[in-house]
Structure formats: C-alpha cells, structure tokens
Write a protein that holds these residues in place. Sequence first.
Motif, PDB file in Angstrom:
ATOM      1  N   THR A  45       0.822  -1.037   0.076  1.00 47.08           N
ATOM      2  CA  THR A  45      -0.043   0.062  -0.006  1.00 47.08           C
ATOM      3  C   THR A  45       0.863   1.179   0.000  1.00 47.08           C
ATOM      4  O   THR A  45       1.865   1.382   0.840  1.00 47.08           O
ATOM      5  CB  THR A  45      -1.150   0.127   1.230  1.00 47.08           C
ATOM      6  OG1 THR A  45      -1.524  -1.301   1.159  1.00 47.08           O
ATOM      7  CG2 THR A  45      -1.709   1.369   1.134  1.00 47.08           C
ATOM      8  N   VAL A  46       0.456   2.310  -0.887  1.00 47.47           N
ATOM      9  CA  VAL A  46       1.403   3.417  -0.900  1.00 47.47           C
ATOM     10  C   VAL A  46       0.491   4.489   0.195  1.00 47.47           C
ATOM     11  O   VAL A  46      -0.428   4.852  -0.144  1.00 47.47           O
ATOM     12  CB  VAL A  46       1.403   4.006  -2.210  1.00 47.47           C
ATOM     13  CG1 VAL A  46       1.961   5.301  -2.194  1.00 47.47           C
ATOM     14  CG2 VAL A  46       2.059   3.105  -3.382  1.00 47.47           C
ATOM     15  N   ARG A  47       1.265   4.670   1.264  1.00 46.43           N
ATOM     16  CA  ARG A  47       0.705   5.257   2.103  1.00 46.43           C
ATOM     17  C   ARG A  47       0.510   6.783   1.950  1.00 46.43           C
ATOM     18  O   ARG A  47      -0.086   7.783   2.609  1.00 46.43           O
ATOM     19  CB  ARG A  47       1.485   5.097   3.713  1.00 46.43           C
ATOM     20  CG  ARG A  47       1.458   3.683   4.087  1.00 46.43           C
ATOM     21  CD  ARG A  47       2.280   3.273   5.165  1.00 46.43           C
ATOM     22  NE  ARG A  47       2.048   4.267   6.413  1.00 46.43           N
ATOM     23  CZ  ARG A  47       1.614   3.907   7.525  1.00 46.43           C
ATOM     24  NH1 ARG A  47       1.800   2.593   8.010  1.00 46.43           N
ATOM     25  NH2 ARG A  47       1.438   4.785   8.598  1.00 46.43           N
ATOM     26  N   GLY A  48       1.452   7.308   1.041  1.00 43.24           N
ATOM     27  CA  GLY A  48       1.145   8.723   0.620  1.00 43.24           C
ATOM     28  C   GLY A  48       2.425   8.912  -0.437  1.00 43.24           C
ATOM     29  O   GLY A  48       3.573   7.961  -0.246  1.00 43.24           O
ATOM     30  N   HIS A  49       2.447  10.119  -1.098  1.00 42.87           N
ATOM     31  CA  HIS A  49       3.500  10.619  -1.807  1.00 42.87           C
ATOM     32  C   HIS A  49       3.713  12.136  -2.115  1.00 42.87           C
ATOM     33  O   HIS A  49       2.452  12.658  -1.904  1.00 42.87           O
ATOM     34  CB  HIS A  49       3.819   9.753  -3.180  1.00 42.87           C
ATOM     35  CG  HIS A  49       2.609   9.438  -3.797  1.00 42.87           C
ATOM     36  ND1 HIS A  49       2.462   8.763  -4.796  1.00 42.87           N
ATOM     37  CD2 HIS A  49       1.193  10.010  -3.754  1.00 42.87           C
ATOM     38  CE1 HIS A  49       1.154   8.547  -5.331  1.00 42.87           C
ATOM     39  NE2 HIS A  49       0.461   9.471  -4.658  1.00 42.87           N
ATOM     40  N   THR A  50       4.643  12.431  -2.354  1.00 40.54           N
ATOM     41  CA  THR A  50       4.904  13.956  -2.514  1.00 40.54           C
ATOM     42  C   THR A  50       5.696  14.153  -3.959  1.00 40.54           C
ATOM     43  O   THR A  50       6.291  13.267  -4.508  1.00 40.54           O
ATOM     44  CB  THR A  50       5.344  14.789  -1.605  1.00 40.54           C
ATOM     45  OG1 THR A  50       6.938  14.394  -1.596  1.00 40.54           O
ATOM     46  CG2 THR A  50       4.751  14.787  -0.410  1.00 40.54           C
ATOM     47  N   ALA A  51       5.555  15.453  -4.536  1.00 47.86           N
ATOM     48  CA  ALA A  51       6.218  15.687  -5.725  1.00 47.86           C
ATOM     49  C   ALA A  51       6.666  17.253  -5.641  1.00 47.86           C
ATOM     50  O   ALA A  51       5.714  17.992  -5.671  1.00 47.86           O
ATOM     51  CB  ALA A  51       5.696  15.496  -7.127  1.00 47.86           C
TER      52      ALA A  51
END
Length: 402
Positions: free
Chosen positions: A362-368
């Motif tokens: 599971t991708v718990r979150g991401h930023t760019a």
Amino acid sequence: MIRTPWRRREEPLDHAELRRLLPAPGDPELSSDRLRGLEEHLMTEIRNRTPDTAPDTAPNPLAGPPPAGAPAGDRASRPGRRSGRRPVLVGVAAALALAAAGVAALAGGPGGSGGSENPGRVAAPPAGAVPAPVVQVVRGSTAALAGAVADISGAAARAELPEPGPGQFLYIRSEVSGLVSWEGSDGKNRSYVDKIHPREVWMSPDGAKGWLLEPHGKGTGRDGITLDDPEGGERTLNSPSHAYLKTLPTDPSLLLEKIYDETRGMGNGPDQQAFGTIGDLLREQVVPPKLAAGLYRAAARIPGVVLVDDSVDAAGRHGIAIARTDESDGSRTEWIFDRETFAYLGERTVQTRDAEGIRAGTVRGHTAVTGRAVVDALKQRPAGSAPGGDRAGAPAAPSAGT
C-alpha cells in the motif's frame, strides 16, 4: 456583571449525615466487549476528526508536509511532522464529545455498526479520499548505495539555488497525497489516500512570516492559513528556517552527530528519527547546496538505509530512491531522485508488510516538489506558476540541490 458574593458557611457540614440521607451511588459496569468497542470507536473518531498533527510533534512551518506515509489524522495543518511550536491537543471536552458519538454509533445510531439496517454496509470514505494504490514492493540494497549517494550529493553541491534577499520569500510548490484510515460500518479498516492536490508554501528566510495554501488539505481552508511566528521561537533541526540552515555544519560526521544528539528520545528509535529528520529538512525547504550534499552523505551512514532501484513520486516521475524502513510499523520512506540529473523529485512511503490493518504494498502517501523559487511578496507566485487551487500541467523538474 452581577456576581454572587462568596458567603462564609456558618455551620460545618456533617458529611456522615449527608451520606446517610443520600441514596447509595450506582456501580455501572460495561462488559469487556462493549468497553473494547467503545475504546476502538473513540480512537477511530479521534484519528478521523482531529486536525492534522503528528503525534510526537507540533507543526513546523518549513519542514514541509508530513512524511508521505503519515496518516491524515497525524498530519499538521502547518507543514512539518516532528517539529514546530503549536501542538494540536485533543481536550477533555472534545474527547467526551467523541466518546458520546462513539456510544451513539455503537448503539445503532447513524453510521454505527450496531444498526440492524444494512448490517454489512461499508461507511463512505472521507470526502476527497480514494482507495490507496497498491504496488509491488521493490527490495532495497546497500550494494550500490555509496555510488548513488556520491552522484546525488555531487549534484546537490553543484546546484545553483535561489537565494532570498531582504524582504523576499521562499516559495515551494508540491503535489501531495497522504493516508486516510477509515473504519467501515462492518468494523474493518480500509486504506484511502487524499486525491493528489497542490500545496504552496511561502516563508521568510528567518521563519517569522509565512503562508500555507492547500485548498484540498485539512484544516487550511480555501484561502490558506498563516505561518507567522510573531514570538520568534528558537530555531532547531525540528523547527528550522532558511537562515538557521545556513548555520549548520556541512561535514557529514558533524551533521549526523548533531542530529542524533538533538533528536535523542524522539520517534521510533534514534536511527529512524535521524532519517526522518533529514527528510523533513529536505522536503519543503531551499537547502544550501553544500548542506544538502552533507545531509545525503550523513543519511547514507544511518543503519538500515538502502538504495531502491525504482520509485515513483506524486507527479508520476520515476527515479532511484534512498530509503529506510520503520521497523515499528513496516512503512518504508523513499526519497526519490532523477536518474539522469540526480535532482530531488519527491518522496513516497510504501508499506512493506501487513501491519495495523494496512496490507503490504500500500502506498501510504507521496509527494512531488514541482517548484522552488524566491518571490518579492507573501502569496506572490513566480512567473508562469498556476493558481493555488489548480495543477499546472506537467511539473518542471526541481533543482538538483534538494
């Protein structure tokens, strides 16, 4: 205002006589199953209703959005994960209100799991949330870590970054998404994430004035919130400013020693805390080039840090990643870099094992990070930047220094 005057009691109160006259107090007792249900529901309500704040920190204006894996209920309305000056606390009154809501739900009220109507129905997720993506977990390795860090730190040291002058502001624009845990009416937890949305931060070099605009985030409102610090709090690794960063040593050994010393006793162990602190410094700042290079080299010396061959930021850009897994919950935080320029692109947190109701992958979150600049006024955007609530199409690659 009319006040009732305080009156001295003329005769002592006979407590024994009072106890004899009054009926005996009741002795209510909940079953263990019901008590456990109330406790679980209360914690779920607190996670879902409390404004974003990390459990072991207060908001930090320049440390940036919470680590990509932090649950939405743990994130701060001001940037930052571990640091800052104004922790959000759940007061007694709020806790009692949430407890009352939990009792109503368990008793079969709206949205509760005790109702007989549609007993298997799953409650709707929070507004703006979508099911969390699940990816194949790529194993990390230390085999190529040293070479990759040398390339990344070398690019950072050579970077030409904007330097703010008197009266100017640092501007950082990102695309972000974080985890939202939600318990359905069937009692099962399901993982959702915020829809990827823009986030803009303005901050003066000394950290005294600033603004956060994240229309789709929690607790910021459509027009944003102030990050002003009129009290001028002391700057530390967990509450930095651009001016403070310029005072830090650039030697990796000295940096790591300072990080371990200042974060002793925080977080999930010294190594994980050190890695997280460096990530906070890099995420939403304009870090001086030599310091950025030193931070990457320092991170490579932390036990458990590995190189991941492929990771993807919130803008869909692939790259290599410096990563470390938090052994307490199995979440792996990945700092993502362009394969050719070694520029810092963003961050992703992936669950490496089933834990806490979150399945592996599971991708718990991401930023760019899609822009770093210097502007002349608060809320001013650099030329060509999109309005605060809209995405500006394909993001430009950020500078290599961060």
